[in-house]
Write a protein that holds these residues in place. Structure first.
Motif, PDB file in Angstrom:
ATOM      1  N   ALA A  93       0.568  -1.270  -0.141  1.00 42.47           N
ATOM      2  CA  ALA A  93       0.059  -0.052  -0.007  1.00 42.47           C
ATOM      3  C   ALA A  93       0.869   1.342   0.054  1.00 42.47           C
ATOM      4  N   THR A  94       1.929   1.387   0.803  1.00 43.45           N
ATOM      5  CA  THR A  94       2.875   2.502   0.699  1.00 43.45           C
ATOM      6  C   THR A  94       3.776   2.582  -0.005  1.00 43.45           C
ATOM      7  N   GLU A  95       4.305   1.328  -0.741  1.00 51.38           N
ATOM      8  CA  GLU A  95       5.452   1.608  -1.664  1.00 51.38           C
ATOM      9  C   GLU A  95       5.011   1.055  -3.077  1.00 51.38           C
ATOM     10  N   SER A  96       3.797   0.780  -3.338  1.00 48.14           N
ATOM     11  CA  SER A  96       3.492   0.398  -4.558  1.00 48.14           C
ATOM     12  C   SER A  96       3.960   1.015  -5.727  1.00 48.14           C
ATOM     13  N   ALA A  97       4.130   2.219  -5.811  1.00 50.82           N
ATOM     14  CA  ALA A  97       4.765   2.799  -7.226  1.00 50.82           C
ATOM     15  C   ALA A  97       6.060   2.519  -7.310  1.00 50.82           C
ATOM     16  N   GLU A  98       6.792   2.484  -6.154  1.00 44.52           N
ATOM     17  CA  GLU A  98       8.362   1.956  -6.187  1.00 44.52           C
ATOM     18  C   GLU A  98       8.554   0.609  -6.579  1.00 44.52           C
ATOM     19  N   ILE A  99       7.699  -0.398  -6.110  1.00 46.31           N
ATOM     20  CA  ILE A  99       7.631  -1.612  -6.361  1.00 46.31           C
ATOM     21  C   ILE A  99       7.235  -1.994  -7.531  1.00 46.31           C
ATOM     22  N   GLU A 100       6.156  -1.232  -8.404  1.00 40.62           N
ATOM     23  CA  GLU A 100       5.847  -1.354  -9.802  1.00 40.62           C
ATOM     24  C   GLU A 100       6.944  -1.150 -10.597  1.00 40.62           C
ATOM     25  N   ALA A 101       7.698   0.023 -10.282  1.00 36.01           N
ATOM     26  CA  ALA A 101       8.652   0.419 -11.481  1.00 36.01           C
ATOM     27  C   ALA A 101       9.915  -0.438 -11.144  1.00 36.01           C
ATOM     28  N   ILE A 102      10.309  -0.918 -10.208  1.00 38.18           N
ATOM     29  CA  ILE A 102      11.346  -2.145  -9.938  1.00 38.18           C
ATOM     30  C   ILE A 102      10.870  -3.240 -10.730  1.00 38.18           C
ATOM     31  N   ALA A 103       9.802  -3.750 -10.502  1.00 44.61           N
ATOM     32  CA  ALA A 103       9.423  -5.032 -11.421  1.00 44.61           C
ATOM     33  C   ALA A 103       9.412  -4.709 -12.825  1.00 44.61           C
ATOM     34  N   ARG A 104       8.895  -3.628 -13.201  1.00 45.62           N
ATOM     35  CA  ARG A 104       8.729  -3.488 -14.634  1.00 45.62           C
ATOM     36  C   ARG A 104      10.251  -3.364 -15.292  1.00 45.62           C
ATOM     37  N   LEU A 105      11.238  -2.735 -14.569  1.00 46.48           N
ATOM     38  CA  LEU A 105      12.395  -2.512 -15.057  1.00 46.48           C
ATOM     39  C   LEU A 105      13.153  -4.044 -15.159  1.00 46.48           C
ATOM     40  N   ALA A 106      13.185  -4.404 -13.915  1.00 45.62           N
ATOM     41  CA  ALA A 106      13.384  -6.156 -13.914  1.00 45.62           C
ATOM     42  C   ALA A 106      12.941  -7.215 -15.190  1.00 45.62           C
ATOM     43  N   ALA A 107      11.519  -6.787 -15.177  1.00 44.18           N
ATOM     44  CA  ALA A 107      10.996  -7.710 -16.312  1.00 44.18           C
ATOM     45  C   ALA A 107      11.608  -7.495 -17.563  1.00 44.18           C
ATOM     46  N   THR A 108      12.218  -6.174 -17.831  1.00 40.41           N
ATOM     47  CA  THR A 108      12.948  -6.069 -19.273  1.00 40.41           C
ATOM     48  C   THR A 108      14.299  -6.691 -19.394  1.00 40.41           C
ATOM     49  N   ILE A 109      14.765  -7.298 -18.354  1.00 37.37           N
ATOM     50  CA  ILE A 109      16.104  -7.960 -18.431  1.00 37.37           C
ATOM     51  C   ILE A 109      15.917  -9.401 -18.626  1.00 37.37           C
ATOM     52  N   VAL A 110      14.576  -9.941 -18.109  1.00 37.91           N
ATOM     53  CA  VAL A 110      14.581 -11.082 -18.276  1.00 37.91           C
ATOM     54  C   VAL A 110      14.103 -11.668 -19.695  1.00 37.91           C
ATOM     55  N   LYS A 111      14.837 -12.520 -20.380  1.00 41.25           N
ATOM     56  CA  LYS A 111      14.327 -13.038 -21.800  1.00 41.25           C
ATOM     57  C   LYS A 111      13.614 -14.440 -21.713  1.00 41.25           C
ATOM     58  N   ASP A 112      12.819 -14.639 -22.792  1.00 46.03           N
ATOM     59  CA  ASP A 112      12.391 -15.978 -22.985  1.00 46.03           C
ATOM     60  C   ASP A 112      13.431 -17.046 -22.955  1.00 46.03           C
ATOM     61  N   GLY A 113      13.239 -18.025 -21.959  1.00 43.96           N
ATOM     62  CA  GLY A 113      14.040 -19.372 -22.146  1.00 43.96           C
ATOM     63  C   GLY A 113      15.232 -19.263 -20.696  1.00 43.96           C
TER      64      GLY A 113
END
Length: 102
Positions: A31-51
């Motif tokens: 509830a208090t850190e959702s914007a930061e959590i979402e931003a980190i998750a979106r950035l980290a997801a760009t690093i993960v590749k299929d496979g």
């Protein structure tokens, strides 16, 4: 105490180290850190590749990252994070290994 970082040096004394302060409950952190959590998750997801094979530890940020990985192909997710299991339950293209403990 300074060596184990239980206290941090300050002028005129010592104060509790931020790392040793009580943590908020999971729902409070989301509830208090959702914007930061979402931003980190979106950035980290760009690093993960299929496979890729990746390890997702426990926590709200890694659980949010897991939501970004649904519909990927050929991933192998190794985790002890019970919050991510329902996300991948119906994903045929994602192999999940759950690690346990005592």
């Amino acid at each position: 105490m300074l060596r184990c970082r239980a206290r941090q040096r300050s002028n005129g004394g010592a104060a509790p180290s931020p790392a040793h302060l009580p943590r908020l409950a999971v729902n409070q952190r989301v509830a208090t850190e959702s914007a930061e959590i979402e931003a980190i998750a979106r950035l980290a997801a760009t690093i993960v590749k299929d496979g890729d094979t990746l390890i997702l530890d426990t926590g709200t940020t890694t659980a949010t990252l897991a939501t970004q990985l649904v519909r990927r192909h050929g991933l192998h997710v190794i985790t002890n994070n019970l919050m991510v299991l329902p996300l991948f339950a119906d994903e045929e293209e994602i192999a999940v290994t759950v690690i346990g403990g005592e």
